[in-house]
Design an enzyme around this catalytic site. Structure first.
Site, short mmCIF file in Angstrom:
data_model
loop_
_atom_site.label_atom_id
_atom_site.label_comp_id
_atom_site.label_asym_id
_atom_site.label_seq_id
_atom_site.Cartn_x
_atom_site.Cartn_y
_atom_site.Cartn_z
N GLY A 13 0.83 -1.21 0.00
CA GLY A 13 0.00 0.00 0.00
C GLY A 13 0.86 1.25 0.00
NE ARG A 74 -2.30 -4.39 -1.23
CZ ARG A 74 -1.99 -3.71 -0.12
NH1 ARG A 74 -0.99 -4.10 0.63
NH2 ARG A 74 -2.67 -2.65 0.24
CG ASP A 105 4.63 -7.10 7.39
OD1 ASP A 105 3.90 -6.12 7.18
OD2 ASP A 105 4.21 -8.27 7.42
CB THR A 128 2.83 0.61 5.80
OG1 THR A 128 1.49 0.40 6.28
CG2 THR A 128 3.79 0.20 6.89
CG ASP A 130 -1.82 -0.39 8.17
OD1 ASP A 130 -2.68 0.50 8.25
OD2 ASP A 130 -1.94 -1.40 7.46
CG ASP A 132 1.44 -2.99 10.31
OD1 ASP A 132 2.28 -2.44 9.57
OD2 ASP A 132 0.54 -3.72 9.87
NE ARG A 174 -6.83 -5.76 4.47
CZ ARG A 174 -6.37 -5.66 3.23
NH1 ARG A 174 -5.26 -6.29 2.89
NH2 ARG A 174 -6.98 -4.93 2.34
O1 F6P Z 1 -1.79 0.52 3.63
C1 F6P Z 1 -2.27 -0.32 4.63
C2 F6P Z 1 -3.73 -0.46 4.49
O2 F6P Z 1 -4.17 0.84 4.44
C3 F6P Z 1 -4.56 -1.19 5.50
O3 F6P Z 1 -4.83 -0.54 6.70
C4 F6P Z 1 -5.79 -1.47 4.72
O4 F6P Z 1 -6.54 -2.48 5.26
C5 F6P Z 1 -5.25 -1.80 3.40
O5 F6P Z 1 -4.05 -1.09 3.27
C6 F6P Z 1 -6.17 -1.56 2.26
O6 F6P Z 1 -5.46 -1.35 1.10
P1 F6P Z 1 -5.84 -1.77 -0.36
O7 F6P Z 1 -7.17 -1.19 -0.62
O8 F6P Z 1 -4.78 -1.17 -1.18
O9 F6P Z 1 -5.84 -3.25 -0.39
#
Ligand code: F6P
Length: 324
Positions: A13, A74, A105, A128, A130, A132, A174
Site C-alpha cells: 500500500g 502487491r 513487512d 505504510t 499502518d 505495524d 486491517r
Molecule cells: O496501507 C495499509 C492499508 O491501508 C490497511 O490498513 C488497509 O486495510 C489496506 O491497506 C487496504 O489497502 P488496499 O485497498 O490497497 O488493499
C-alpha cells in the site's frame, strides 16, 4: 563495497512520504556518484521490466506530493522462486547491483528472499500508514494518515454535537490498531474498537448511555476496519435492532492514504532515504532503516519481516481512562 548503480521500488500500500524517500535516495545516490534506476509498480513492474532512469531532476517538485511517483503494487507472483530468479536476472541485465525497497513487512519478506536465494544486496525503508512493522517505532505515512483522520473526526464531532448523535467512524488498519488508538486518544473518542476485537455491544451501549446520563451531547466510536472494511455497518445494525440505538457510520477509507506528507513524514523519509544509500556504500545489507528511541538507524532486515501491533497497544488503557 562500491556500488555504481542502484535500483529502487515501492511495494504494498502506498503512503504519504514515499516520494520524500524516493527523492532522498536519488539525490544521495547522485551525491555519491551512483546511477539510479527506478522500478515502476513494485515487484510486479520488475517482472515486466518497467525500468526508468532517475536523474537529479526526476525527483524535483515531489517532496510535497502524496502517493508515489513510481507507483506500487502487491505481487503474488513474487512469492514464487522462479519469478524471483527472473527478477534478479532482469536487475542484473540493467546493471543494477543493489535494490532499495520502500514498503511494509511483506515487501521486506520479498526483499529478504532475494538476499537469501541470490545473495542480492537489499535495503528496506518502512513505508505504510499502518505503523505495524516489528522493531521500528515508526513507518513513513503514519503521521499524515493520523492527521487526516483527526481532521475528519473533528468535523464529524461538530455535526454529531449539533444533532446529539452517535457516530461510528471507521479508520484504516486491517491488522493494526495504531491509527485507531492514536486518532481515538487525540479526538477524545468515547470508545475505540480494535481490528480483531470481538465487539461487546452491551458494553458499547452502556458506555454511550453513561455518557448521555452525565450530559454528553455526542459520542464518537473509532472502529479499526479489521479484516473486512465496512464492519461498522454490522455494529450499527446490532445497535439498532437489539438496543434500539441509532448510530451513524462514517468510513474514512483511502482518504487516509493520500495527501501531502506531514513534516514528520518528510523529515523521517528524508533521513531514511539518505541512510539507505549510505548503508549500501558501507556494505551494510540486508538492512532496514528504522526508528528506535526516536532515532533513525539501521537494523538487520530479518528483524522487520513480521507485523507487530504492539507499538500502540500500550495506549489502550490511556484511551479507556480518559473516556470515562
Ligand atoms: O496501507 C495499509 C492499508 O491501508 C490497511 O490498513 C488497509 O486495510 C489496506 O491497506 C487496504 O489497502 P488496499 O485497498 O490497497 O488493499
Amino acid at each position: 563495497m562500491a556500488f555504481t548503480h542502484i535500483g529502487l521500488l515501492c511495494s504494498g500500500g502506498d503512503s504519504p512520504g514515499m516520494n520524500c524517500a524516493i527523492r532522498a535516495i536519488v539525490r544521495s545516490a547522485h551525491f555519491h556518484g551512483m546511477e539510479v534506476t527506478g522500478i515502476k509498480r513494485g515487484f510486479a513492474g520488475l517482472l515486466r521490466g518497467e525500468f526508468q532512469s532517475m536523474g537529479l531532476s526526476s525527483v524535483g517538485n515531489i517532496i510535497q506530493r502524496g502517493g508515489t511517483i513510481l507507483q506500487t503494487s502487491r505481487s503474488p507472483e513474487f512469492m514464487k522462486p522462479e519469478y524471483r530468479k527472473k527478477g534478479i536476472e532482469l536487475l542484473k541485465a540493467q546493471g543494477i547491483e543493489a535494490l532499495i525497497v520502500i514498503g511494509g513487512d511483506g515487501s521486506f519478506n520479498g526483499a529478504m528472499t532475494l538476499w537469501k536465494e541470490h545473495n542480492y544486496p537489499v535495503i528496506g525503508i518502512p513505508g505504510t500508514i499502518d505503523n505495524d512493522i516489528s522493531n521500528t517505532e515508526y513507518t513513513i505515512g503514519f503521521d499524515t494518515a493520523v492527521e487526516t483522520a483527526i481532521e475528519a473526526v473533528d468535523r464529524i464531532r461538530d455535526t454529531a454535537h449539533s444533532h446529539a448523535r452517535t457516530f461510528l467512524v471507521e479508520v484504516m488498519g486491517r491488522n493494526s490498531s495504531a491509527i485507531a488508538l492514536k486518532v481515538g486518544v487525540c479526538t477524545g473518542a468515547e470508545n475505540i474498537l480494535l481490528p480483531h476485537e470481538e465487539v461487546n455491544h452491551q458494553k458499547l451501549v452502556d458506555d454511550i448511555q453513561r455518557g448521555i446520563a452525565r450530559g454528553k451531547e455526542s459520542s464518537i466510536i473509532i472502529v479499526a476496519e479489521g479484516p473486512v472494511a465496512g464492519r461498522s455497518y454490522e455494529i450499527q445494525r446490532v445497535l439498532k435492532e437489539k438496543y434500539h440505538m441509532d448510530a451513524h457510520v462514517a468510513i474514512l477509507g483511502h482518504i487516509q492514504r493520500g495527501g501531502s506528507p506531514s513534516s514528520d513524514d518528510r523529515f523521517i523519509a528524508s533521513q531514511m532515504g539518505n541512510m539507505a544509500v549510505e548503508a549500501l556504500m558501507e556494505g551494510k545489507f540486508p538492512m532496514v532503516t528504522v526508528v528506535q528511541n526516536g532515532k533513525v538507524l539501521l537494523t538487520d532486515m530479518k528483524n522487520c519481516t513480521t507485523k507487530e501491533d504492539h507499538n500502540f497497544i500500550q495506549y489502550q488503557k490511556l484511551a479507556q481512562t480518559l473516556s470515562i
